[in-house]
Design an enzyme around this catalytic site. Structure first.
Site, PDB file in Angstrom:
ATOM      1  CG  ASP A 127      -2.060   0.941   1.124  1.00 55.63           C
ATOM      2  OD1 ASP A 127      -2.308   1.462   0.020  1.00 55.63           O
ATOM      3  OD2 ASP A 127      -2.715   1.190   2.146  1.00 55.63           O
TER       4      ASP A 127
ATOM      5  N   GLY B 151       0.104   5.217  -4.540  1.00 52.78           N
ATOM      6  CA  GLY B 151      -0.526   6.449  -5.029  1.00 52.78           C
ATOM      7  C   GLY B 151       0.040   7.661  -4.306  1.00 52.78           C
TER       8      GLY B 151
ATOM      9  CB  THR C 285     -12.832  -8.437  -5.469  1.00 59.98           C
ATOM     10  OG1 THR C 285     -12.824  -8.225  -4.052  1.00 59.98           O
ATOM     11  CG2 THR C 285     -12.463  -9.874  -5.756  1.00 59.98           C
ATOM     12  CD  GLU C 286     -13.542  -5.161  -2.513  1.00 60.29           C
ATOM     13  OE1 GLU C 286     -12.416  -5.527  -2.134  1.00 60.29           O
ATOM     14  OE2 GLU C 286     -14.519  -5.935  -2.602  1.00 60.29           O
ATOM     15  CG  ASN C 287      -7.508  -2.696  -6.026  1.00 55.83           C
ATOM     16  OD1 ASN C 287      -6.589  -3.451  -5.728  1.00 55.83           O
ATOM     17  ND2 ASN C 287      -7.881  -1.714  -5.216  1.00 55.83           N
TER      18      ASN C 287
ATOM     19  NE  ARG D  81      -7.214   1.368  -6.310  1.00 58.16           N
ATOM     20  CZ  ARG D  81      -6.172   1.695  -5.552  1.00 58.16           C
ATOM     21  NH1 ARG D  81      -5.089   2.177  -6.094  1.00 58.16           N
ATOM     22  NH2 ARG D  81      -6.210   1.520  -4.256  1.00 58.16           N
TER      23      ARG D  81
ATOM     24  NE  ARG E 238      -3.149  -1.345   4.377  1.00 59.83           N
ATOM     25  CZ  ARG E 238      -4.397  -1.392   3.950  1.00 59.83           C
ATOM     26  NH1 ARG E 238      -5.257  -2.182   4.538  1.00 59.83           N
ATOM     27  NH2 ARG E 238      -4.799  -0.661   2.936  1.00 59.83           N
TER      28      ARG E 238
ATOM     29  NE  ARG F 222      -8.644   0.385   5.269  1.00 61.97           N
ATOM     30  CZ  ARG F 222      -8.169   1.618   5.321  1.00 61.97           C
ATOM     31  NH1 ARG F 222      -7.992   2.216   6.478  1.00 61.97           N
ATOM     32  NH2 ARG F 222      -7.860   2.255   4.212  1.00 61.97           N
ATOM     33  CG  LEU F 223      -5.938  -7.564   8.438  1.00 62.86           C
ATOM     34  CD1 LEU F 223      -6.341  -8.899   9.062  1.00 62.86           C
ATOM     35  CD2 LEU F 223      -4.478  -7.626   8.011  1.00 62.86           C
TER      36      LEU F 223
HETATM   37  C1  FPP Z   1      -2.334   0.010  -3.211  1.00 57.12           C
HETATM   38  O1  FPP Z   1      -1.719   1.295  -3.103  1.00 57.12           O
HETATM   39  C2  FPP Z   1      -1.677  -0.730  -4.253  1.00 57.12           C
HETATM   40  C3  FPP Z   1      -2.305  -1.362  -5.294  1.00 57.12           C
HETATM   41  C4  FPP Z   1      -3.770  -1.354  -5.446  1.00 57.12           C
HETATM   42  C5  FPP Z   1      -1.530  -2.064  -6.335  1.00 57.12           C
HETATM   43  C6  FPP Z   1      -0.367  -2.884  -5.854  1.00 57.12           C
HETATM   44  C7  FPP Z   1       0.344  -3.447  -7.026  1.00 57.12           C
HETATM   45  C8  FPP Z   1       1.672  -3.326  -7.267  1.00 57.12           C
HETATM   46  C9  FPP Z   1       2.626  -2.686  -6.316  1.00 57.12           C
HETATM   47  C10 FPP Z   1       2.251  -3.910  -8.513  1.00 57.12           C
HETATM   48  C11 FPP Z   1       2.786  -5.297  -8.219  1.00 57.12           C
HETATM   49  C12 FPP Z   1       3.396  -5.861  -9.425  1.00 57.12           C
HETATM   50  C13 FPP Z   1       3.440  -7.180  -9.706  1.00 57.12           C
HETATM   51  C14 FPP Z   1       4.137  -7.565 -10.941  1.00 57.12           C
HETATM   52  C15 FPP Z   1       2.834  -8.236  -8.877  1.00 57.12           C
HETATM   53  P1  FPP Z   1      -2.540   2.594  -3.471  1.00 57.12           P
HETATM   54  O2  FPP Z   1      -2.345   2.889  -4.895  1.00 57.12           O
HETATM   55  O3  FPP Z   1      -3.951   2.420  -3.020  1.00 57.12           O
HETATM   56  O4  FPP Z   1      -1.823   3.679  -2.607  1.00 57.12           O
HETATM   57  P2  FPP Z   1      -2.495   4.960  -1.956  1.00 57.12           P
HETATM   58  O5  FPP Z   1      -3.295   4.436  -0.792  1.00 57.12           O
HETATM   59  O6  FPP Z   1      -1.310   5.752  -1.540  1.00 57.12           O
HETATM   60  O7  FPP Z   1      -3.332   5.636  -2.988  1.00 57.12           O
END
Ligand code: FPP
Length: 242
Positions: A19, A22, A65-67, A70, A190, A196-197
Site C-alpha cells: 500500500d 498512489g 476485487t474492489e480495485n 479505480r 501493511r 486494517r486488513l
Molecule cells: C495500493 O496502493 C496498491 C495497489 C492497489 C496495487 C499494488 C500493485 C503493485 C505494487 C504492482 C505489483 C506488481 C506485480 C508484478 C505483482 P494505493 O495505490 O492504493 O496507494 P495509496 O493508498 O497511496 O493511494
C-alpha cells in the site's frame, strides 16, 4: 540478512499488503501509475529476498476485487505491469538450476483480461511437489469472495450427497481456499500507515501477527522486512492458550 532470528523463530508464511503507491507518486508530482511501477520493483526485490532468506510462502496483495473501481487508466497500468512481469516469468518461476521460486496466483483470475489469464495459467505450477519459496500474487482477490468460493464447493458436495452438513469442518473450508496446503500467514505486513486488513487473507489471518509501518510501499526495503521479522520473532504467540 545478518539481522534475522534463528530459523525456528522465522515466520513460514508472510503476507504483504503493498500500500501507498498512489501517495508516493503524489508526493513527487507523478501520476499514480508511476507509483505502481515503483511498487512493482519493490515487489521483485522483496520476493527475491524472501527466497534468499528461505521464507516458505510470501503472499502479496496486488489487486483486490474492489480495485476495479479505480480509474480505467490506473487499472490498465496495473494490468500492464502484471503482464510485463509474467512475460518474464520463465526466468522467475521455479527452475532447479537457477534456484528460482514458484509463482502462484490467488483470486478469481477468470475476470482478468484474456491475455493475462493465459500468462497466469502458463505460470501456475503445482506447488506441492517442489521445495522452494512460493510467491503468491493475490490478483482479483477478496478474502470474503474466497471463503464464499470454498463454501459453494462444499455446498455442491452436500447436494450430491457426498458430505453431511453436520460433518463439515474448518479443514473442509480451508481445503477450498486458494492457499490450500500452505501454512497460514504467521505475519502480515501493511506499510503506509493504514491499520486494517482490507479483505486480505480473511480466513487465514485468524492468528496472524500484524505489523504496520508508515513507510510507503515504494520506499519499503529489505531492512524494513528484517525489522518486521525481528519484531515478529520477539512476540509470544499463544494461539488462544496461556
Ligand atoms: C495500493 O496502493 C496498491 C495497489 C492497489 C496495487 C499494488 C500493485 C503493485 C505494487 C504492482 C505489483 C506488481 C506485480 C508484478 C505483482 P494505493 O495505490 O492504493 O496507494 P495509496 O493508498 O497511496 O493511494
Amino acid at each position: 540478512m545478518s539481522n534475522l532470528p534463528p530459523k525456528e523463530f522465522m515466520p513460514k508464511h508472510i503476507g504483504i499488503i503493498m500500500d501507498g503507491n498512489g501517495r508516493w507518486a503524489k508526493e513527487r508530482g507523478l501520476p499514480r501509475s508511476d507509483g505502481h511501477v515503483a511498487g512493482a520493483k519493490v515487489f521483485r526485490t522483496i520476493s527475491d529476498y524472501c527466497h534468499e532468506i528461505g521464507i516458505e510462502v510470501v503472499t502479496f496483495y496486488a489487486f483486490s476485487t474492489e480495485n476495479w473501481k479505480r480509474p480505467p487508466a490506473e487499472v490498465a497500468a496495473l494490468m500492464k505491469l502484471f503482464k510485463e512481469y509474467l512475460t518474464e516469468a520463465d526466468e522467475i518461476k521455479y527452475d532447479r538450476q537457477k534456484g528460482g521460486y514458484i509463482l502462484r496466483f490467488l483470486g478469481d483470475t477468470s475476470a482478468i483480461p484474456k491475455e493475462l489469464q493465459k500468462l497466469v495459467s502458463s505460470t501456475q505450477l503445482d506447488a506441492t511437489a517442489l521445495d522452494t519459496t512460493i510467491v503468491n500474487i493475490a490478483l482479483n482477490y477478496g478474502g470474503r469472495q474466497e471463503i464464499l468460493h470454498s463454501v459453494k464447493q462444499i455446498a455442491e458436495k452436500v447436494e450430491r450427497g457426498e458430505l453431511k452438513a453436520s460433518k463439515i469442518t474448518e479443514d473442509d473450508i480451508a481445503a477450498g481456499l486458494y492457499t490450500a496446503g500452505m501454512p497460514e500467514p504467521d505475519l502480515i505486513i501493511r506499510p503506509s500507515g493504514e491499520l486494517r486488513l482490507s479483505n486480505f487473507l480473511t480466513w487465514q489471518s485468524a492468528y496472524s501477527e500484524l505489523w504496520f509501518s508508515d513507510v510507503l510501499w515504494p520506499d519499503f526495503t529489505t531492512d524494513d522486512l528484517d525489522k518486521a521479522i525481528m519484531d515478529y520473532a520477539k512476540r509470544n504467540r499463544r494461539f488462544g492458550g496461556v
